[in-house]
Enzyme design. Structure first.
Site, mmCIF file in Angstrom:
data_model
loop_
_atom_site.group_PDB
_atom_site.id
_atom_site.type_symbol
_atom_site.label_atom_id
_atom_site.label_comp_id
_atom_site.label_asym_id
_atom_site.label_seq_id
_atom_site.Cartn_x
_atom_site.Cartn_y
_atom_site.Cartn_z
ATOM 1 C CG ASP A 169 3.166 12.673 12.288
ATOM 2 O OD1 ASP A 169 3.414 13.778 11.771
ATOM 3 O OD2 ASP A 169 3.467 11.594 11.761
ATOM 4 C CG LEU B 200 -2.034 -1.020 1.234
ATOM 5 C CD1 LEU B 200 -2.646 -1.140 2.626
ATOM 6 C CD2 LEU B 200 -3.109 -0.638 0.227
ATOM 7 N N GLY B 201 2.035 1.134 0.559
ATOM 8 C CA GLY B 201 2.916 2.303 0.606
ATOM 9 C C GLY B 201 4.001 2.075 1.632
ATOM 10 C CD GLU B 202 9.635 1.843 2.393
ATOM 11 O OE1 GLU B 202 9.664 1.650 1.168
ATOM 12 O OE2 GLU B 202 10.564 1.587 3.162
ATOM 13 C CE LYS C 233 2.149 2.171 9.994
ATOM 14 N NZ LYS C 233 2.191 3.422 10.778
ATOM 15 C CB THR D 224 8.300 7.131 9.487
ATOM 16 O OG1 THR D 224 7.594 8.261 8.982
ATOM 17 C CG2 THR D 224 9.514 7.584 10.227
ATOM 18 C CE1 TYR D 225 8.671 5.467 13.381
ATOM 19 C CE2 TYR D 225 6.399 5.667 12.641
ATOM 20 C CZ TYR D 225 7.465 6.152 13.368
ATOM 21 O OH TYR D 225 7.345 7.323 14.059
ATOM 22 N N GLY D 226 8.403 1.618 7.872
ATOM 23 C CA GLY D 226 8.485 0.449 7.008
ATOM 24 C C GLY D 226 7.327 0.365 6.046
ATOM 25 C CB VAL D 227 6.772 -2.159 3.396
ATOM 26 C CG1 VAL D 227 5.772 -2.477 2.301
ATOM 27 C CG2 VAL D 227 8.119 -1.784 2.793
#
Ligand SMILES: Nc1ncnc2c1ncn2[C@@H]1O[C@H](COP(=O)(O)OP(=O)(O)OP(=O)(O)O)[C@@H](O)[C@H]1O
Length: 400
Positions: free
Chosen positions: A138, A22-24, A45, A26-29
């Site tokens: 955030d 789905l996307g990447e 995640k 800050t912490y991973g894919v």
């Protein structure tokens, strides 16, 4: 899911069938997956533990702990968490879209009732965090996910942290710059729920304008643009300001009428916006007070989530930002009286002098210098890159 899909998919932890990425973040894919136990579509995640030599990712553990404590219709649900092949997997309910996609989609018309609904769901999610002494920290439109039922849910609590202890010091560089409250930009070490209120106000403004409201290219530029929009704060308006660690004095500019920035907004909208955009965090409206503001009880009533306009599901749209050229001038930085730091504006650009250590602010001014070399004009409030036939830059985050 077809048999072919199943063969192509990888089964994780004997339960989740991984599908596309789905996307990447800050912490991973982040993967889309099917929970074979329940048939539910989920988002996983995958957080790389490998790069943390000690094998513990405190950020991830913090995210799990915080999320487990937060159960609310407007907060993303953490379904499962497990380690697998050296990675930590967090399983969330799958969300079809996010608020950034809604704002950017030029085919979507947002009525005042739709905007009210999105803001109300955002504030309800935040109120639930704040009641449990948790800051989100955030808040930005792509962290506000939207489900198939139209419900908006706060996500990405990776940086959220429980607060409450009065002398707790936080790292202040946690917000995507455009949503950062002025106290964070001035380097405060102690802050509260007001930072989320300011960010929510930026999102409110973005819903009204259909573009990020204040797009600073550095922290100094961000503050300059905030001051251009709302006037340079006087110490009487925000007494603690001059004591903040990174305080620098800005040239005084008066506040233009708020209506000139939001010409189509109702009086209630402007009143709530001005209360959320209050400079002094001690005087800024709380999330709960904002929810009780007459903006929410006056007509039009907020649109029911299921009736809200939807963008196409993720990955389907090539969105472009609406034109947002705004040549408003930002005030320049003057020398702070307390410190031996001098930031002077010269004919050819900025000249920076500082006695002692070069700090972040100076670097930022230099960055600004690079962008403004041999020019005396100021940066516009926001720049429309579509004029040059290119895509807008990615939203800044601390990691990118
Ligand atoms: N629950 C979810 N359902 C569907 N998509 C998701 C979900 N959570 C995250 N995503 C998508 O996965 C991608 C990465 O998300 P992630 O939250 O890791 O980072 P981000 O929000 O893009 O950036 P940052 O980490 O800087 O906040 C994004 O495209 C996001 O929309």
């Amino acid at each position: 899911m077809s048999e072919v899909d199943q063969l192509l998919s990888k089964k994780v932890a004997d339960r989740y069938l991984k599908r596309e990425i789905l996307g990447e973040g800050t912490y991973g894919v982040v993967y889309k997956a099917t929970d074979t136990k329940t048939g539910q579509i989920v988002a996983i995640k995958k957080i790389r533990l490998g790069k943390y030599k000690e094998g513990v990712n405190f950020t991830a553990l913090r995210e799990i702990k915080v999320l487990k404590e937060l159960k609310d219709p407007n907060i993303i649900e953490l379904i499962d968490a497990f380690p697998h092949k050296g990675n930590l997997h967090l399983v969330f309910e799958f969300m079809e879209s996010d608020l950034e996609a809604v704002i950017r989609d030029r085919n979507i018309f947002l009525s005042p009732a739709d905007i009210k609904s999105y803001l109300q769901m955002t504030l309800k999610g935040l109120a639930s965090c704040h009641k449990k002494w948790v800051l989100h920290r955030d808040m930005k439109p792509n962290n506000l996910l939207i489900g198939v039922d139209g419900q908006l849910k706060l996500a990405d609590f990776g940086l959220a942290r429980i607060f409450g202890s009065p002398d707790r010091k936080f790292t202040h560089q946690v917000f995507a710059r455009w949503y950062r409250a002025p106290e964070l930009l001035f380097g405060t070490k102690q802050y509260g729920s007001g930072v989320d209120v300011w960010a929510a106000a930026c999102i409110f403004a973005e819903l009204l304008l259909r573009r990020p409201f204040v797009q600073g290219s550095s922290d100094i530029d961000q503050l300059g643009k905030i001051f251009a929009a709302f006037g340079t704060p006087k110490p009487s308006q925000w007494p603690d300001m001059v004591y903040l660690p990174d305080y620098v004095e800005y040239q005084f500019v008066p506040a233009p009428p708020l209506r000139s920035l939001f010409p189509m907004a109702s009086d209630d909208t402007l009143d709530l916006l001005s209360k959320m955009f209050t400079y002094d965090p001690k005087s800024r409206i709380s999330v709960q007070q904002a929810l009780e503001h007459r903006y929410f009880s006056s007509v039009p009533a907020p649109t029911k989530p299921a009736l809200l306009p939807r963008p196409p599901p993720k990955g389907d749209s090539l969105n472009s930002r609406p034109s947002d050229l705004n040549p408003r001038e930002a005030p320049i930085v003057l020398s702070p009286p307390r410190k031996s730091r001098r930031v002077m504006l010269q004919r050819e650009g900025f000249e920076v002098n500082q006695v002692g250590k070069v700090d972040d602010h100076v670097n930022e001014v230099r960055q600004a210098t690079g962008e403004n070399t041999s020019r005396s004009e100021h940066m516009p409030m926001s720049i429309d890159l579509s004029l040059f036939g290119s895509r807008p830059p990615p939203r800044p985050t601390i990691n990118r």
